[in-house]
Enzyme design. Sequence first.
Site, PDB file in Angstrom:
ATOM      1  N   CYS A 133       0.804  -1.162   0.079  1.00 21.73           N
ATOM      2  CA  CYS A 133      -0.089  -0.135   0.063  1.00 21.73           C
ATOM      3  C   CYS A 133       1.046   1.105   0.121  1.00 21.73           C
ATOM      4  O   CYS A 133       1.810   1.408   0.835  1.00 21.73           O
ATOM      5  CB  CYS A 133      -0.872   0.138   1.353  1.00 21.73           C
ATOM      6  SG  CYS A 133      -1.946   1.389   1.397  1.00 21.73           S
ATOM      7  N   CYS A 352      -7.221   2.456  -5.725  1.00 24.54           N
ATOM      8  CA  CYS A 352      -6.861   1.782  -4.283  1.00 24.54           C
ATOM      9  C   CYS A 352      -5.396   1.640  -4.390  1.00 24.54           C
ATOM     10  O   CYS A 352      -4.626   1.255  -4.908  1.00 24.54           O
ATOM     11  CB  CYS A 352      -7.538   0.341  -4.375  1.00 24.54           C
ATOM     12  SG  CYS A 352      -9.087   0.268  -4.344  1.00 24.54           S
TER      13      CYS A 352
HETATM   14  N1  SAH Z   1      -6.608   0.424   6.453  1.00 25.40           N
HETATM   15  C1  SAH Z   1      -7.877   0.364   5.808  1.00 25.40           C
HETATM   16  C2  SAH Z   1      -8.374   1.026   4.995  1.00 25.40           C
HETATM   17  C3  SAH Z   1      -7.578   1.794   3.937  1.00 25.40           C
HETATM   18  S1  SAH Z   1      -6.964   0.622   2.458  1.00 25.40           S
HETATM   19  C4  SAH Z   1      -7.837  -1.238   5.483  1.00 25.40           C
HETATM   20  O1  SAH Z   1      -6.460  -1.686   5.586  1.00 25.40           O
HETATM   21  O2  SAH Z   1      -8.825  -1.552   5.125  1.00 25.40           O
HETATM   22  C5  SAH Z   1      -8.492   0.336   1.503  1.00 25.40           C
HETATM   23  C6  SAH Z   1      -8.456  -0.813   0.660  1.00 25.40           C
HETATM   24  O3  SAH Z   1      -7.365  -0.684  -0.344  1.00 25.40           O
HETATM   25  C7  SAH Z   1      -7.676  -2.116   1.223  1.00 25.40           C
HETATM   26  O4  SAH Z   1      -8.602  -3.159   0.994  1.00 25.40           O
HETATM   27  C8  SAH Z   1      -6.445  -2.166   0.820  1.00 25.40           C
HETATM   28  O5  SAH Z   1      -5.824  -3.393   1.096  1.00 25.40           O
HETATM   29  C9  SAH Z   1      -6.645  -1.896  -0.489  1.00 25.40           C
HETATM   30  N2  SAH Z   1      -5.197  -1.500  -1.059  1.00 25.40           N
HETATM   31  C10 SAH Z   1      -4.267  -0.996  -0.675  1.00 25.40           C
HETATM   32  N3  SAH Z   1      -3.060  -0.881  -1.610  1.00 25.40           N
HETATM   33  C11 SAH Z   1      -3.517  -1.308  -2.688  1.00 25.40           C
HETATM   34  C12 SAH Z   1      -3.182  -1.434  -3.919  1.00 25.40           C
HETATM   35  N4  SAH Z   1      -1.577  -0.943  -4.183  1.00 25.40           N
HETATM   36  N5  SAH Z   1      -3.767  -2.080  -5.028  1.00 25.40           N
HETATM   37  C13 SAH Z   1      -5.055  -2.238  -4.577  1.00 25.40           C
HETATM   38  N6  SAH Z   1      -5.485  -2.193  -3.644  1.00 25.40           N
HETATM   39  C14 SAH Z   1      -4.940  -1.567  -2.280  1.00 25.40           C
END
Ligand code: SAH
Length: 386
Positions: A133, A352
């Site tokens: 992320c 995302c």
């Molecule tokens: N901290 C919370 C909310 C933020 S992330 C959580 O973890 O749920 C929101 C969503 O985006 C999460 O499911 C996360 O895993 C997804 N996400 C994060 N980085 C991503 C990426 N590089 N590609 C696709 N999805 C991603």
Amino acid sequence: MDKPRHKDCDDGALPAKVNLLGMGEPQLTAFFSDIGEKPFRAKQLLKWIHQRGVTEFAQMTDLSKALRTRLQEIAEVRVPTVVSHTASRDGTAKWLVQVAGDNCVESVFIPEKNRGTLCVSSQVGCSLDCSFCATGKQGFNRDLETAEIVSQVWIAERALSASGRAVSNVVLMGMGEPLLNFDNVVEAVNLMMHDCAYGLSKRRVTLSTAGVVPALDKLGEVTDVSLAISLHAPNDALRDTLVPLNRKYPIADLLASANRYLDALPDQRRKITVEYTLIGNVNDRMEHAQELASLLRHTPCKINLIPFNEFPGTAYRRVSNNAMYRFRDILADAGYTVTIRTTRGDDIAAACGQLAGQVNDRTRRSERYRARAGADEARPVRVLTG
Ligand code: SAH
């Protein structure tokens, strides 16, 4: 020697005005009671601020002139500044919102045929450091205040109204871990669901968490928003490498907590959403799908597959379409409702995991590593001085 300044004072002179933007009905009622006004003023204010988007008390015409003048003296509706508003080719829009401390957070609007979903941030950066992320890579600065969270909806509603669109759904899937900013997030979702504010139903407000189990258990006592859990792996060994928080709250504990959340809801038909980011050659094999199908058999859920979005500096790669559809089919054949989140707004880094805002990292690396190892606290200690 400098005169000591009261923390609520602006230039040591006037007391700072109280910001009404983040106040829910209980707080506004208490505020009005303190100044000798009737409780129903709270609802009037909520409607003016959130439904009509009015920030000037002078325009709130169903308040007496005397009250309007009094409010101007002691209060304000302070909306953070929008630094930029970018529109993607596919209609997705992204706002970069300046919040205190020289930080910026991002929110994203994703228009679809019958709905418009706003993806809202809850913290400046994130302390969890999930390996895939972009937000985590920026470090962590602070929790957003309720006003700063709800202002993202306020700003989107105002900007969208000209085009006839509106926010019909909110997902707390922007920057940050909502359950690590518990009180402010709960107050913000209450405002989103309040009839005099945004009036969204509990099915249309979704809190997404990486799995802060004690906070999730507490959540069920105070709200019934929809829940999404970021799973991303069907076993602890793999999830440990993707979501460091898993070392502290492993999958079995997380699913048990999610089930308790569902059990406490009056409507027993509700389900959680399991989010699973598919990363090429990491968690996208057939065996992973089979293991996931078996893992979730006692959890009422639908599964949302999210193809990994690449961002600068990551070594992970997007899942292949073949692997993605094979993964989906295995789950669907096992009886699950599976959706694939289409990638939207990636041309403006709004997809995302691409949200990065501008974060002045205040977390010492050593503390982040400690959090990753799940040593003592879920929330790493924050450095209090700049
Ligand atoms: N901290 C919370 C909310 C933020 S992330 C959580 O973890 O749920 C929101 C969503 O985006 C999460 O499911 C996360 O895993 C997804 N996400 C994060 N980085 C991503 C990426 N590089 N590609 C696709 N999805 C991603």
